[in-house]
Design a protein around this motif. Structure first.
Motif, PDB file in Angstrom:
ATOM      1  N   VAL A  18       0.885  -1.155  -0.041  1.00  0.00           N
ATOM      2  CA  VAL A  18      -0.104  -0.124   0.050  1.00  0.00           C
ATOM      3  C   VAL A  18       0.864   1.381   0.019  1.00  0.00           C
ATOM      4  CG1 VAL A  18      -1.800   1.343   1.427  1.00  0.00           C
ATOM      5  CG2 VAL A  18      -1.941  -1.083   1.205  1.00  0.00           C
ATOM      6  N   MET A  20       3.980   1.570  -1.261  1.00  0.00           N
ATOM      7  CA  MET A  20       4.484   1.758  -2.523  1.00  0.00           C
ATOM      8  C   MET A  20       3.517   2.299  -3.630  1.00  0.00           C
ATOM      9  SD  MET A  20       6.829  -1.524  -3.101  1.00  0.00           S
ATOM     10  CE  MET A  20       6.050  -1.894  -4.527  1.00  0.00           C
ATOM     11  N   VAL A  21       2.214   1.973  -3.655  1.00  0.00           N
ATOM     12  CA  VAL A  21       1.370   2.713  -4.498  1.00  0.00           C
ATOM     13  C   VAL A  21       1.005   4.136  -4.014  1.00  0.00           C
ATOM     14  CG1 VAL A  21      -1.264   2.367  -5.308  1.00  0.00           C
ATOM     15  CG2 VAL A  21       0.007   0.316  -4.709  1.00  0.00           C
ATOM     16  N   VAL A  24       4.352   6.513  -4.945  1.00  0.00           N
ATOM     17  CA  VAL A  24       4.475   6.674  -6.431  1.00  0.00           C
ATOM     18  C   VAL A  24       3.355   7.302  -6.955  1.00  0.00           C
ATOM     19  CG1 VAL A  24       4.999   5.549  -8.802  1.00  0.00           C
ATOM     20  CG2 VAL A  24       5.928   4.437  -6.990  1.00  0.00           C
ATOM     21  N   THR A  25       2.067   7.092  -6.532  1.00  0.00           N
ATOM     22  CA  THR A  25       0.801   7.898  -6.952  1.00  0.00           C
ATOM     23  C   THR A  25       1.064   9.595  -6.774  1.00  0.00           C
ATOM     24  OG1 THR A  25      -0.210   6.000  -6.483  1.00  0.00           O
ATOM     25  CG2 THR A  25      -1.487   8.199  -6.948  1.00  0.00           C
ATOM     26  N   GLN A  27       3.944  10.840  -6.313  1.00  0.00           N
ATOM     27  CA  GLN A  27       5.101  11.428  -7.143  1.00  0.00           C
ATOM     28  C   GLN A  27       4.381  11.922  -8.467  1.00  0.00           C
ATOM     29  OE1 GLN A  27       8.803   9.345  -7.394  1.00  0.00           O
ATOM     30  NE2 GLN A  27       8.940   9.839  -9.776  1.00  0.00           N
ATOM     31  N   VAL A  28       3.634  11.260  -8.917  1.00  0.00           N
ATOM     32  CA  VAL A  28       3.032  11.447 -10.285  1.00  0.00           C
ATOM     33  C   VAL A  28       2.336  12.710 -10.204  1.00  0.00           C
ATOM     34  CG1 VAL A  28       1.611  10.848 -12.189  1.00  0.00           C
ATOM     35  CG2 VAL A  28       2.954   9.093 -11.116  1.00  0.00           C
ATOM     36  N   ARG A  31       4.149  15.908  -9.547  1.00  0.00           N
ATOM     37  CA  ARG A  31       4.804  16.565 -10.712  1.00  0.00           C
ATOM     38  C   ARG A  31       3.768  17.311 -11.428  1.00  0.00           C
ATOM     39  NH1 ARG A  31       7.145  12.327 -14.245  1.00  0.00           N
ATOM     40  NH2 ARG A  31       5.432  13.117 -15.823  1.00  0.00           N
ATOM     41  N   TYR A  32       2.599  16.976 -11.497  1.00  0.00           N
ATOM     42  CA  TYR A  32       1.548  17.673 -12.019  1.00  0.00           C
ATOM     43  C   TYR A  32       1.229  19.046 -11.450  1.00  0.00           C
ATOM     44  CZ  TYR A  32       1.674  14.902 -16.120  1.00  0.00           C
ATOM     45  OH  TYR A  32       2.064  14.227 -17.258  1.00  0.00           O
ATOM     46  N   GLU A  47      10.817   9.123  -4.960  1.00  0.00           N
ATOM     47  CA  GLU A  47      11.374   8.065  -5.758  1.00  0.00           C
ATOM     48  C   GLU A  47      12.343   7.184  -4.966  1.00  0.00           C
ATOM     49  OE1 GLU A  47      13.020   9.424  -9.700  1.00  0.00           O
ATOM     50  OE2 GLU A  47      14.589   7.759  -9.515  1.00  0.00           O
ATOM     51  N   ALA A  50      10.522   4.956  -2.699  1.00  0.00           N
ATOM     52  CA  ALA A  50       9.794   3.891  -3.515  1.00  0.00           C
ATOM     53  C   ALA A  50      10.896   2.632  -3.793  1.00  0.00           C
ATOM     54  CB  ALA A  50       9.226   4.357  -4.749  1.00  0.00           C
ATOM     55  N   ARG A  51      12.134   3.165  -4.029  1.00  0.00           N
ATOM     56  CA  ARG A  51      13.112   2.161  -4.485  1.00  0.00           C
ATOM     57  C   ARG A  51      13.436   1.319  -3.069  1.00  0.00           C
ATOM     58  NH1 ARG A  51      16.662   6.280  -6.326  1.00  0.00           N
ATOM     59  NH2 ARG A  51      18.126   5.388  -5.035  1.00  0.00           N
ATOM     60  N   PHE A  52      13.389   1.808  -2.107  1.00  0.00           N
ATOM     61  CA  PHE A  52      13.854   1.423  -0.731  1.00  0.00           C
ATOM     62  C   PHE A  52      12.605   0.363  -0.259  1.00  0.00           C
ATOM     63  CE2 PHE A  52      16.772   5.070   0.375  1.00  0.00           C
ATOM     64  CZ  PHE A  52      17.785   4.568  -0.422  1.00  0.00           C
ATOM     65  N   LEU A  54      10.771  -1.012  -2.149  1.00  0.00           N
ATOM     66  CA  LEU A  54      10.713  -2.424  -3.101  1.00  0.00           C
ATOM     67  C   LEU A  54      11.865  -3.377  -2.843  1.00  0.00           C
ATOM     68  CD1 LEU A  54       9.601  -3.632  -5.791  1.00  0.00           C
ATOM     69  CD2 LEU A  54      11.447  -2.536  -6.744  1.00  0.00           C
TER      70      LEU A  54
END
Lengths: 156, 433
Positions: A18, A20-21, A24-25, A27-28, A31-32, A47, A50-52, A54
């Motif tokens: 959860v 992670m989702v 990243v959501t 993050q997107v 940006r906008y 970012e 999220a990598r950690f 994973l």
């Protein structure tokens, strides 16, 4: 004991997924939002985080999958054998799993964590010590060893 | 002298695999042994651990858990039904209509769910009953379903192509995705030709041509599911978001869709999340140990040795590609697609790159090749699921599968020797130089 560990692992894995989702959501979205001027700048920490996450999900999940016997294997030989011989082969496989998890993940991973702490390495964006990220290697290693040993001794 | 290292690696790895040690641990253990030949043990253990950790440290890899989760959210009965209805209205009128419906539905569902196994069971589960009712032999129906279920791994989005991108050291995921379309459709098309041949020979029934209004209705019903593909691939091609970001959007979209359709409830979520996390972890530990192994390979100069040995046999690209294809077909018979891609990309890619073959093109060759192995005994996951769904024995489906294998190998040869089939679309969209 094994059931309790399974249960805890299941909860942690769900939480990691959860996170992670959401991460990243965001993050997107950020940006906008930054592009449209709603917030001042896009998130840079997400970012890395999220990598950690994973790495944690992958390695911790691997120990869970190990306990459930779900890893991909070529099981032609174990399926051909019967009774005692099959039991013996399954034990041998578990011994080999213990050797790998103990040497590479517990010893090697433990030393890696020690080295990154000693060298005071931390991550670029969030600045957390890398040792905290890599500590999941020995933790998963111990869990994999535990599951394999418990399989070896309960098979009687 | 790297032959000692090559021998150590090959022998330990093959022995462990044959014993039935999980592939990820076999990769890890054999890397550990190989490195032992040239360094002290403590450095060896630490190096392997470090490579496992850094191997997973990649933002691109995050797309894998998200596509898995989106696939599982979309993997609920209703979507398969709507895709089948849409495919039926499009091509049900061809000779052997239902076989073609099965193939097209697998291509669509496989692309959406990203899992050949899920596709074989979801589409096969619905189609098998109908095909048997229409007079298809159960083995025939099963073999159509099994062979076409793998197309979803070539048609994007595809997690195997993401894994290849990582193993290749950074081939563009966007380019790989777009490159998969024509080869994926080509496999579907060759399978349809085989199905049509048997349909004419065995006089399988066909539907009347659907009225435009029916096709339109079926399309509208399937559109929300198809839109997932359009958003993801469109977004990546258009440069709106990266593959990882697209996969997160796919999760949100799939979640919204399945909640609106009431296919799942919030109570189902922990189960779906756990199962996705588990599937993800199985792939991730393979990636972690494979990245350690590919570091060991590079450290011991093994790819160069293999490359020199192969070039000594022939420096003709035609021959080298043939040797690689045959090797991979044999590998695919025994090994699942993800570990095979992870292990053989670092070994073969340097060889073919020297001959001017583009890494994107080689990725498609490799994935298409290894897909065939998923449908063969003794260890084809798609074969097992497809046979189980149709309640036929594996030995029964082999015969009707043979012409399908021939068709798939023909498609593989076309894709191997006509680079434009893979490279034309990515070039059109400016995704490769």
């Amino acid at each position: 004991m094994r059931k309790t560990i399974d249960n805890i692992l299941e909860k942690v894995l769900i939480i990691l997924m959860v996170l992670m989702v959401v991460n990243v959501t965001w993050q997107v979205l950020s940006r906008y939002l930054a592009k449209w001027g709603v917030i001042s700048q896009a998130s840079t920490a997400t970012e890395e985080l999220a990598r950690f996450l994973l790495i944690w999900l992958g390695l911790l999940g691997a120990s869970y999958a190990s306990g459930k016997g779900m890893h991909l294997a070529i099981d032609l030989l174990p399926q051909r054998l019967e009774g005692k011989k099959q039991q013996l082969l399954k034990r041998l496989i578990n011994v080999l799993i213990v050797i790998f998890a103990f040497l590479a993940m517990v010893i090697g991973g433990g030393r890696l964590v020690y080295l990154t702490f000693a060298l005071e390495q931390s991550s670029a964006a969030i600045g957390i010590p890398l040792g905290i990220v890599y500590i999941i290697l020995p933790i998963s290693g111990v869990l994999i060893v535990y599951y394999a040993l418990s399989d070896i001794f309960q098979a009687d | 002298m790297e032959w000692l290292e090559i021998l150590t690696l090959a022998l330990t790895f093959l022995t462990l695999l044959a014993l039935g040690v999980p592939i990820a641990y076999s990769i890890g253990l054999s890397s550990l042994c190989t490195l032992w030949v040239s360094m002290d043990s403590l450095t060896d253990f630490t190096t392997i651990a470090q490579r496992m950790g850094t191997g997973l440290d990649s933002f691109a890899l995050l797309a894998i858990p998200f596509f898995i989760l989106a696939g599982q959210l979309m993997n609920q009965g209703g979507i398969a039904d709507r895709l089948i209805a849409f495919a039926k209205s499009l091509i049900g009128w061809l000779p052997g209509g239902l076989a073609h419906v099965n193939i097209i539905a697998n291509m669509l569902f496989g692309a959406i769910s990203g899992s050949a196994v899920a596709s074989a069971s979801a589409i096969g589960g619905v189609m098998h009953k109908r095909m048997v009712k229409d007079g298809y032999e159960p083995e025939m129906s099963a073999s159509v379903n099994i062979s076409s279920a793998v197309t979803g791994l070539i048609i994007p989005p595809s997690n195997v192509l993401i894994v290849y991108s990582l193993a290749s050291g950074g081939a563009s995921i966007g380019a790989l995705f777009v490159a998969g379309y024509i080869p994926g459709f080509l496999v579907g098309l060759t399978l349809m030709v085989v199905a049509a041949y048997f349909a004419v020979k065995k006089k399988y029934p066909r539907d009347p041509i659907a009225k435009f209004s029916e096709t339109w209705q079926a399309f509208v019903a399937a559109l929300p599911s198809l839109l997932l593909l359009i958003i993801v691939i469109g977004g990546i091609i258009g440069g709106i978001f990266t593959a990882t970001e697209a996969s997160a959007i796919a999760v949100l979209y799939a979640l919204t869709l399945s909640l609106i359709y009431k296919e799942i409830s919030w109570q189902d979520m922990p189960k779906i999340l756990l199962s996705s996390a588990n599937t993800t972890a199985i792939v991730m530990i393979l990636i972690a140990t494979s990245m350690a192994m590919s570091w060991v390979l590079a450290f011991e100069n093994i790819p160069q040795s293999v490359s020199e040995a192969m070039l000594a046999v022939s420096d003709n690209p035609f021959v080298v590609l043939l040797i690689i294809n045959i090797t991979l077909l044999v590998v695919g018979v025994f090994m699942d697609i993800t570990p095979a891609v992870l292990i053989f990309t670092p070994i073969f890619l340097p060889v073919v790159e020297q001959m001017g073959i583009h890494p994107v093109h080689f990725g498609i060759i490799m994935v298409l090749n290894l897909c065939i192995g998923l449908t063969t005994p003794p260890v084809g996951s798609v074969l097992f699921v497809g046979s189980a769904v149709a309640k036929v024995r594996i030995s029964q489906v082999i015969r009707p599968l043979l012409p399908m294998f021939v068709a798939m190998i023909l498609a593989l040869l076309l894709v191997t020797y006509i680079p434009q089939l893979s490279m034309w679309l990515p070039e059109v969209f400016g995704l490769v130089k």
